[in-house]
Every structure is written in C-alpha cells, then in structure tokens.
Design a protein around this motif. Structure first.
Motif, PDB file in Angstrom:
ATOM      1  N   GLY A 146      13.879  10.495 -47.791  1.00  0.00           N
ATOM      2  CA  GLY A 146      12.843  12.153 -48.125  1.00  0.00           C
ATOM      3  C   GLY A 146      13.526  12.815 -47.160  1.00  0.00           C
ATOM      4  N   ALA A 147      13.918  12.344 -45.790  1.00  0.00           N
ATOM      5  CA  ALA A 147      14.722  13.561 -44.513  1.00  0.00           C
ATOM      6  C   ALA A 147      15.737  13.465 -44.761  1.00  0.00           C
ATOM      7  CB  ALA A 147      14.120  12.840 -43.385  1.00  0.00           C
ATOM      8  N   ALA A 148      16.623  12.623 -44.687  1.00  0.00           N
ATOM      9  CA  ALA A 148      18.333  12.615 -45.006  1.00  0.00           C
ATOM     10  C   ALA A 148      18.519  13.478 -45.980  1.00  0.00           C
ATOM     11  CB  ALA A 148      18.674  11.715 -44.961  1.00  0.00           C
ATOM     12  N   TYR A 149      17.966  13.608 -47.096  1.00  0.00           N
ATOM     13  CA  TYR A 149      18.332  14.036 -48.577  1.00  0.00           C
ATOM     14  C   TYR A 149      17.625  15.969 -48.312  1.00  0.00           C
ATOM     15  CZ  TYR A 149      17.496  16.825 -53.141  1.00  0.00           C
ATOM     16  OH  TYR A 149      18.228  18.211 -54.036  1.00  0.00           O
ATOM     17  N   VAL A 150      16.830  16.210 -47.553  1.00  0.00           N
ATOM     18  CA  VAL A 150      16.316  17.797 -47.335  1.00  0.00           C
ATOM     19  C   VAL A 150      17.686  18.154 -46.655  1.00  0.00           C
ATOM     20  CG1 VAL A 150      14.742  18.650 -46.185  1.00  0.00           C
ATOM     21  CG2 VAL A 150      13.703  17.511 -47.622  1.00  0.00           C
ATOM     22  N   GLN A 151      17.207  17.761 -45.374  1.00  0.00           N
ATOM     23  CA  GLN A 151      18.811  17.835 -44.447  1.00  0.00           C
ATOM     24  C   GLN A 151      20.695  17.836 -45.515  1.00  0.00           C
ATOM     25  OE1 GLN A 151      18.035  19.098 -41.079  1.00  0.00           O
ATOM     26  NE2 GLN A 151      16.061  18.511 -42.198  1.00  0.00           N
ATOM     27  N   LEU A 152      20.304  16.702 -45.812  1.00  0.00           N
ATOM     28  CA  LEU A 152      22.050  17.211 -46.594  1.00  0.00           C
ATOM     29  C   LEU A 152      21.684  18.045 -47.658  1.00  0.00           C
ATOM     30  CD1 LEU A 152      22.382  13.497 -47.308  1.00  0.00           C
ATOM     31  CD2 LEU A 152      24.092  14.740 -46.076  1.00  0.00           C
ATOM     32  N   ARG A 153      20.544  18.639 -48.108  1.00  0.00           N
ATOM     33  CA  ARG A 153      20.705  19.597 -49.312  1.00  0.00           C
ATOM     34  C   ARG A 153      20.700  21.212 -48.425  1.00  0.00           C
ATOM     35  NH1 ARG A 153      18.190  19.879 -54.371  1.00  0.00           N
ATOM     36  NH2 ARG A 153      18.377  22.730 -54.779  1.00  0.00           N
ATOM     37  N   ALA A 154      20.053  20.513 -47.291  1.00  0.00           N
ATOM     38  CA  ALA A 154      20.168  22.381 -46.755  1.00  0.00           C
ATOM     39  C   ALA A 154      21.791  22.776 -46.759  1.00  0.00           C
ATOM     40  CB  ALA A 154      19.649  22.464 -45.593  1.00  0.00           C
ATOM     41  N   TRP A 155      22.538  21.604 -45.967  1.00  0.00           N
ATOM     42  CA  TRP A 155      23.815  21.461 -44.800  1.00  0.00           C
ATOM     43  C   TRP A 155      24.615  21.893 -46.917  1.00  0.00           C
ATOM     44  CZ3 TRP A 155      27.724  18.498 -45.702  1.00  0.00           C
ATOM     45  CH2 TRP A 155      29.391  18.487 -45.490  1.00  0.00           C
ATOM     46  N   LEU A 156      24.599  21.351 -47.530  1.00  0.00           N
ATOM     47  CA  LEU A 156      25.553  21.474 -49.048  1.00  0.00           C
ATOM     48  C   LEU A 156      25.462  23.003 -49.352  1.00  0.00           C
ATOM     49  CD1 LEU A 156      25.491  18.202 -50.350  1.00  0.00           C
ATOM     50  CD2 LEU A 156      27.698  18.778 -49.252  1.00  0.00           C
ATOM     51  N   GLN A 157      23.784  23.890 -49.415  1.00  0.00           N
ATOM     52  CA  GLN A 157      23.861  24.526 -49.817  1.00  0.00           C
ATOM     53  C   GLN A 157      24.373  25.681 -49.000  1.00  0.00           C
ATOM     54  OE1 GLN A 157      19.327  24.891 -50.036  1.00  0.00           O
ATOM     55  NE2 GLN A 157      19.441  24.193 -52.571  1.00  0.00           N
ATOM     56  N   MET A 158      24.428  25.292 -47.639  1.00  0.00           N
ATOM     57  CA  MET A 158      24.506  26.124 -46.375  1.00  0.00           C
ATOM     58  C   MET A 158      26.346  26.720 -46.985  1.00  0.00           C
ATOM     59  SD  MET A 158      22.311  26.042 -42.650  1.00  0.00           S
ATOM     60  CE  MET A 158      23.334  24.943 -42.523  1.00  0.00           C
ATOM     61  N   ARG A 159      26.934  25.248 -47.055  1.00  0.00           N
ATOM     62  CA  ARG A 159      28.640  25.560 -46.958  1.00  0.00           C
ATOM     63  C   ARG A 159      29.206  25.924 -48.922  1.00  0.00           C
ATOM     64  NH1 ARG A 159      32.617  20.511 -45.689  1.00  0.00           N
ATOM     65  NH2 ARG A 159      32.872  21.303 -46.820  1.00  0.00           N
ATOM     66  N   ARG A 160      27.785  26.032 -49.162  1.00  0.00           N
ATOM     67  CA  ARG A 160      28.830  26.482 -50.910  1.00  0.00           C
ATOM     68  C   ARG A 160      28.143  28.048 -50.409  1.00  0.00           C
ATOM     69  NH1 ARG A 160      24.907  23.503 -53.229  1.00  0.00           N
ATOM     70  NH2 ARG A 160      26.437  21.882 -54.000  1.00  0.00           N
ATOM     71  N   ALA A 161      27.298  28.602 -49.591  1.00  0.00           N
ATOM     72  CA  ALA A 161      26.840  29.788 -49.588  1.00  0.00           C
ATOM     73  C   ALA A 161      28.229  30.425 -48.638  1.00  0.00           C
ATOM     74  CB  ALA A 161      25.863  30.725 -48.628  1.00  0.00           C
ATOM     75  N   ALA A 162      28.535  29.903 -47.743  1.00  0.00           N
ATOM     76  CA  ALA A 162      29.166  30.116 -46.852  1.00  0.00           C
ATOM     77  C   ALA A 162      31.046  30.541 -46.911  1.00  0.00           C
ATOM     78  CB  ALA A 162      30.211  29.500 -45.501  1.00  0.00           C
ATOM     79  N   ALA A 163      31.494  29.424 -48.842  1.00  0.00           N
ATOM     80  CA  ALA A 163      32.599  29.047 -48.896  1.00  0.00           C
ATOM     81  C   ALA A 163      33.469  30.616 -49.305  1.00  0.00           C
ATOM     82  CB  ALA A 163      32.491  27.635 -50.482  1.00  0.00           C
ATOM     83  N   PRO A 164      34.324  30.674 -49.817  1.00  0.00           N
ATOM     84  CA  PRO A 164      34.343  32.251 -49.719  1.00  0.00           C
ATOM     85  C   PRO A 164      34.267  31.684 -51.308  1.00  0.00           C
ATOM     86  CG  PRO A 164      36.184  30.480 -48.752  1.00  0.00           C
ATOM     87  CD  PRO A 164      35.066  30.032 -48.393  1.00  0.00           C
ATOM     88  N   GLN A 165      34.404  33.230 -52.330  1.00  0.00           N
ATOM     89  CA  GLN A 165      33.923  32.757 -53.731  1.00  0.00           C
ATOM     90  C   GLN A 165      35.261  33.432 -54.111  1.00  0.00           C
ATOM     91  OE1 GLN A 165      31.561  32.067 -55.291  1.00  0.00           O
ATOM     92  NE2 GLN A 165      30.882  32.021 -53.657  1.00  0.00           N
ATOM     93  N   ASN A 166      35.933  32.450 -55.155  1.00  0.00           N
ATOM     94  CA  ASN A 166      37.008  32.565 -55.576  1.00  0.00           C
ATOM     95  C   ASN A 166      37.185  33.800 -56.976  1.00  0.00           C
ATOM     96  OD1 ASN A 166      38.290  30.491 -54.844  1.00  0.00           O
ATOM     97  ND2 ASN A 166      37.561  28.877 -56.333  1.00  0.00           N
ATOM     98  N   ALA A 167      37.915  34.796 -57.110  1.00  0.00           N
ATOM     99  CA  ALA A 167      37.809  36.173 -57.314  1.00  0.00           C
ATOM    100  C   ALA A 167      38.557  35.577 -58.872  1.00  0.00           C
ATOM    101  CB  ALA A 167      38.422  37.355 -56.550  1.00  0.00           C
TER     102      ALA A 167
END
Length: 167
Positions: A146-167
């Motif tokens: 449970g703890a690892a999931y919450v942390q990994l999910r947040a990390w993955l979402q931040m990486r996805r949000a920070a990634a440049p969007q393909n145009a």
C-alpha cells in the motif's frame, strides 16, 4: 499527491509495489526461518517451489540448488506482482495511512485464504507455518504494498506531467 476519486489504474505502480512488498515479505520469512526457527533461510523458497516441483523440493536440505531457488523466486514474485495489482484496486484513491491500512487488510485476507483454505487442500506442507509470524509477514506485505503503491503512483504521475507533450 493524492489521486482523484476517479483515478484510473496505475498498473506499473501496482506491479512495482508488489515486487517491493514481495521482497520485504520474503526477507522477513527467510530471516525468521534462519534465526527463530533455527533452520536455514532457504526453507521458505523450498516450500514455495514445492508448489510446482512437488514435495521432493521441501526442506530439510541446508543448501539450495538453482532449480529450487529459481522456482521459489519465480513463483513468489509472480504471486507478489498479482497481489500488488489487487492492492492497486483497493488503495488507488487513498492517502498513505489509509493505503497502508487497506494494504494490511489485503495481507490479512491473503493469509486467511492461503493458509486456511488453499494450503490444507493443495499444499499441506504450509500448514506448519500458520501462526503469528506468518500473519505478521502478510500484514507487512500488504502495508508495504500500500505504501509503495501510493509513492510510486505519485512519482509516475509527476513524471508523466513533467514529460514534454508530443505535438
């Protein structure tokens, strides 16, 4: 970062959380077998590998060969990955404390199912491992997942949000 109530599944976080929690569980089981039970740390892998290899893989050998160890790890982590995905379903919209509690509840359910329903029917050699230590290890698995999931999910979402969007 707490996911929104309509959060989609995050399969990668579930798989990775299962692997992290599976490692914590296996280390706890192996440590208990080697120290408290006075055996060798490989005993849990012997019991796990016997699920596919048969009772000939069961302890007491003090050493472990690559076949027994490999099958034990393969089975253990395959199960851990799937159980991590179950934790994903139950904790994805929760903060860290609630995710740990829900994860521990999953661990409790897994302990009851595995050691009181499945083992007596299919793998009787696990019956000797019913008890507080194995219960605690399952609670540990769930809470860590449970703890690892919450942390990994947040990390993955931040990486996805920070990634440049393909145009």
């Amino acid at each position: 970062m707490k996911p929104s109530p309509s959060s989609p599944a995050e399969p990668v976080a579930g798989v990775l959380a299962g692997l992290v929690a599976g490692a914590a569980y296996l280390l706890a089981q192996m440590g208990f077998a080697a120290t408290v039970q006075g055996g060798v740390g490989w005993e849990p892998l012997h019991r796990i590998s016997a699920m596919l290899l048969g009772e000939g893989a069961l302890p007491p050998p003090a050493d472990i060969d690559l076949t027994i160890g490999g099958f034990g790890l393969l089975i253990h982590f395959a199960l851990a990955i799937n159980f991590g995905r179950v934790v994903d379903l139950l904790v994805r919209d929760r903060g860290l404390p609630a995710a740990c509690l829900r994860g521990a509840a999953v661990g409790l359910a897994l302990y009851a199912l595995n050691f009181w329903v499945i083992a007596p029917a299919l793998f009787p050699w696990f019956e000797n491992n019913r008890g507080l230590t194995t219960l605690a290890d399952h609670l540990l698995f769930g809470a860590v997942a449970g703890a690892a999931y919450v942390q990994l999910r947040a990390w993955l979402q931040m990486r996805r949000a920070a990634a440049p969007q393909n145009a």
